[in-house]
Design a protein around this motif. Structure first.
Motif, PDB file in Angstrom:
ATOM      1  N   SER A 136      68.328 -30.395  53.553  1.00  0.00           N
ATOM      2  CA  SER A 136      67.776 -29.529  54.601  1.00  0.00           C
ATOM      3  C   SER A 136      66.291 -29.827  54.791  1.00  0.00           C
ATOM      4  O   SER A 136      65.657 -30.456  53.935  1.00  0.00           O
ATOM      5  CB  SER A 136      67.953 -28.060  54.215  1.00  0.00           C
ATOM      6  OG  SER A 136      67.115 -27.763  53.109  1.00  0.00           O
ATOM      7  N   ALA A 161      67.514 -29.470  63.769  1.00  0.00           N
ATOM      8  CA  ALA A 161      68.843 -29.309  63.201  1.00  0.00           C
ATOM      9  C   ALA A 161      69.897 -29.443  64.293  1.00  0.00           C
ATOM     10  O   ALA A 161      69.725 -28.910  65.387  1.00  0.00           O
ATOM     11  CB  ALA A 161      68.974 -27.952  62.516  1.00  0.00           C
ATOM     12  N   LYS A 193      68.658 -26.496  66.810  1.00  0.00           N
ATOM     13  CA  LYS A 193      67.455 -25.704  66.531  1.00  0.00           C
ATOM     14  C   LYS A 193      66.273 -26.627  66.305  1.00  0.00           C
ATOM     15  O   LYS A 193      66.390 -27.639  65.604  1.00  0.00           O
ATOM     16  CB  LYS A 193      67.663 -24.827  65.285  1.00  0.00           C
ATOM     17  CG  LYS A 193      68.205 -23.459  65.590  1.00  0.00           C
ATOM     18  CD  LYS A 193      67.970 -22.508  64.415  1.00  0.00           C
ATOM     19  CE  LYS A 193      68.578 -21.140  64.702  1.00  0.00           C
ATOM     20  NZ  LYS A 193      68.497 -20.258  63.521  1.00  0.00           N
ATOM     21  N   ALA A 241      62.057 -26.342  65.277  1.00  0.00           N
ATOM     22  CA  ALA A 241      60.970 -25.461  64.849  1.00  0.00           C
ATOM     23  C   ALA A 241      59.732 -26.288  64.567  1.00  0.00           C
ATOM     24  O   ALA A 241      59.789 -27.262  63.813  1.00  0.00           O
ATOM     25  CB  ALA A 241      61.379 -24.680  63.599  1.00  0.00           C
ATOM     26  N   SER A 285      64.263 -21.293  58.840  1.00  0.00           N
ATOM     27  CA  SER A 285      65.707 -21.173  58.743  1.00  0.00           C
ATOM     28  C   SER A 285      66.383 -21.943  59.886  1.00  0.00           C
ATOM     29  O   SER A 285      66.346 -21.510  61.035  1.00  0.00           O
ATOM     30  CB  SER A 285      66.028 -19.678  58.813  1.00  0.00           C
ATOM     31  OG  SER A 285      67.381 -19.484  58.675  1.00  0.00           O
ATOM     32  N   LEU A 286      66.973 -23.091  59.571  1.00  0.00           N
ATOM     33  CA  LEU A 286      67.531 -23.944  60.629  1.00  0.00           C
ATOM     34  C   LEU A 286      69.050 -24.038  60.596  1.00  0.00           C
ATOM     35  O   LEU A 286      69.645 -24.688  61.446  1.00  0.00           O
ATOM     36  CB  LEU A 286      66.914 -25.347  60.560  1.00  0.00           C
ATOM     37  CG  LEU A 286      65.405 -25.433  60.854  1.00  0.00           C
ATOM     38  CD1 LEU A 286      64.887 -26.839  60.608  1.00  0.00           C
ATOM     39  CD2 LEU A 286      65.115 -25.003  62.289  1.00  0.00           C
ATOM     40  N   HIS A 304      69.965 -32.093  59.397  1.00  0.00           N
ATOM     41  CA  HIS A 304      68.565 -31.815  59.659  1.00  0.00           C
ATOM     42  C   HIS A 304      67.748 -33.108  59.702  1.00  0.00           C
ATOM     43  O   HIS A 304      68.109 -34.085  59.055  1.00  0.00           O
ATOM     44  CB  HIS A 304      68.001 -30.938  58.537  1.00  0.00           C
ATOM     45  CG  HIS A 304      68.515 -29.530  58.527  1.00  0.00           C
ATOM     46  ND1 HIS A 304      67.968 -28.541  57.756  1.00  0.00           N
ATOM     47  CD2 HIS A 304      69.531 -28.942  59.206  1.00  0.00           C
ATOM     48  CE1 HIS A 304      68.619 -27.396  57.949  1.00  0.00           C
ATOM     49  NE2 HIS A 304      69.591 -27.623  58.813  1.00  0.00           N
TER      50      HIS A 304
END
Lengths: 281, 281
Positions: free
Chosen positions: A189, A223, A231, A233, A244-245, A250
């Motif tokens: 991650s 992600a 997602k 960020a 939090s993805l 990732h």
């Protein structure tokens, strides 16, 4: 004919129309499944393509490519690759072996993380060398890729970090005993990658070296790029440790500094809210 | 919803299945046509998609984006881009404007030259900064991009050179007189790019500087990547001046030296035969 077909990054419908037509008419269809994953599984692909897929794992491709090439001089065989066949991983070894056997080949390209990462707003031509970040173990904690990040940043270039995937790995014991029992798949991650990076930063400081990046360096976590629930960020490396993805895959980008105003504006669409920045700390 | 949809690099069937479904249900479909071209024209796309396409030229996108955004908050509008929407050219300006208007967007990725160039066998993660080579005129002969090539090579990185496209350009006279008469489109060939590069090399020598590349530097010319009649040729920069690659679009790669054995082996599949090396000289 051997067809190498990119599947893109999201789900079954990210294959190109041309690719789908080829898949539906080939005599055998292999799915390479050890370098990346789609957000949907093999079954969803089989249902949409209307074809059985033969999983080609690392052993198969590296050691038993003869099976893949069988009759490919007189019939059509497809080899499906998540992303593009020449994206993050190159399948040129397959092409070279096919060529030696006199089997013609054709590539059907698709998006890969190498170009789709542009969706975060960072300009692709400002990316330097891509690096891979592997899972550390108690005894193996490689830092060598960090030199490339340093060089990229010194040249004002962004660094795309591809994060480790462990699929069909055997435990040491099972490997020694020759038991084909595999560990559950693991995907690194953004949080884990950022934590390893921060350790490297601290190691550099402990050795009295100036680290190329700090806790405050602007990064972008991505992600499931290309999927419905993608997602993105943007925030500091420190924030990447706790953002939090969700589910894999990732990727992480370490920006090169001196962003173009348009890059900054795009990243602001994805900035982590202040309230989230201390989650889990 | 504003959809930005990559068309890939070859013909109408290089759109993804997902992209095609969106195109067929959108209320308006724009085709961006000033940064790249497919080997097929607008009509072939319209026939395959079963939809009328609205050509969005540079003026339209830069000045009249309001037309594109009209009713996009209550209906679906598609904006088609050859390659990937964030490939060689980023369309982040459109996304930023849509976001300010409260219009949601979605990107459907595809192959772009930025990742499909991997088909020549050079590994994507060994590419440094991408450069653009523009048509020289009698009075404007920019060499500044050459510093990036030099820096890439100093770091052992390959350089992807995107070659100039002139579409819907007015002559100076027509521009001054406000006549919307456009010159025929022009696309830089690998031959032209190589000739300009050789002039830069000679200029460096004339100034007593050591040029970053020479006539003997290994390059790769690519034409119509992703199309049926794609051509790839690997040879010296000198050979690139005369190699015959046919219709546009062309791209040129200047290798970074110290090739990986697998890269060398792949390039050997595309090496220019000795007999051709003096064609046209």
């Amino acid at each position: 004919m051997l067809y190498l077909i990119g599947l893109g990054l999201g789900d079954a419908k990210d294959i190109t129309v041309k690719g789908l037509e080829v898949v539906r008419r080939c005599s055998r269809v292999y799915l390479e499944a050890y370098t990346s994953v789609l957000t949907v599984g093999k079954e969803a692909l089989e249902e949409f393509y209307g074809r059985k897929l033969i999983l080609a794992d690392r052993e198969e491709v590296e050691q038993e490519a003869d099976n893949i090439f069988k009759d490919a001089d007189v019939s059509d065989v497809a080899f499906l690759v998540v992303g593009d066949p020449f994206g993050a991983t190159t399948h040129s070894d397959l092409i070279l072996r096919a060529t030696k056997l006199g089997i013609p080949y054709q590539v059907i390209h698709n998006a890969s993380i190498m170009n789709a990462v542009g969706c975060c707003g960072l300009q692709l031509y400002r990316f330097g060398e891509t690096v891979s970040i592997v899972f550390w173990t108690d005894t193996w904690r490689p830092e060598s890729f960090f030199d490339k990040v340093k060089r990229n940043r010194a040249n004002g270039m962004h660094t795309l970090c591809l994060l480790d995937i462990k699929v069909k790995e055997q435990s040491l014991e099972n490997l020694i005993r020759g038991r084909k029992i595999y560990e559950p798949p693991r995907y690194m991650s953004v949080n884990q990658a950022a934590q390893q990076l921060l350790e490297i930063v601290q190691n550099h400081r402990a050795r009295g070296e100036e680290p190329a990046i700090t806790e405050e360096t602007l990064c972008v976590g991505l992600a499931r790029v290309g999927a419905e629930d993608q997602k993105i960020a943007a925030g500091t490396l420190q924030q990447m440790c706790t953002v939090s993805l969700g589910e894999p895959l990732h990727s992480l980008v370490i920006t090169g500094g001196n962003l173009h105003p348009l890059e900054m504006e795009m990243l602001s669409l994805f900035s982590i809210p202040e309230s989230q920045s201390t989650d889990g700390l």
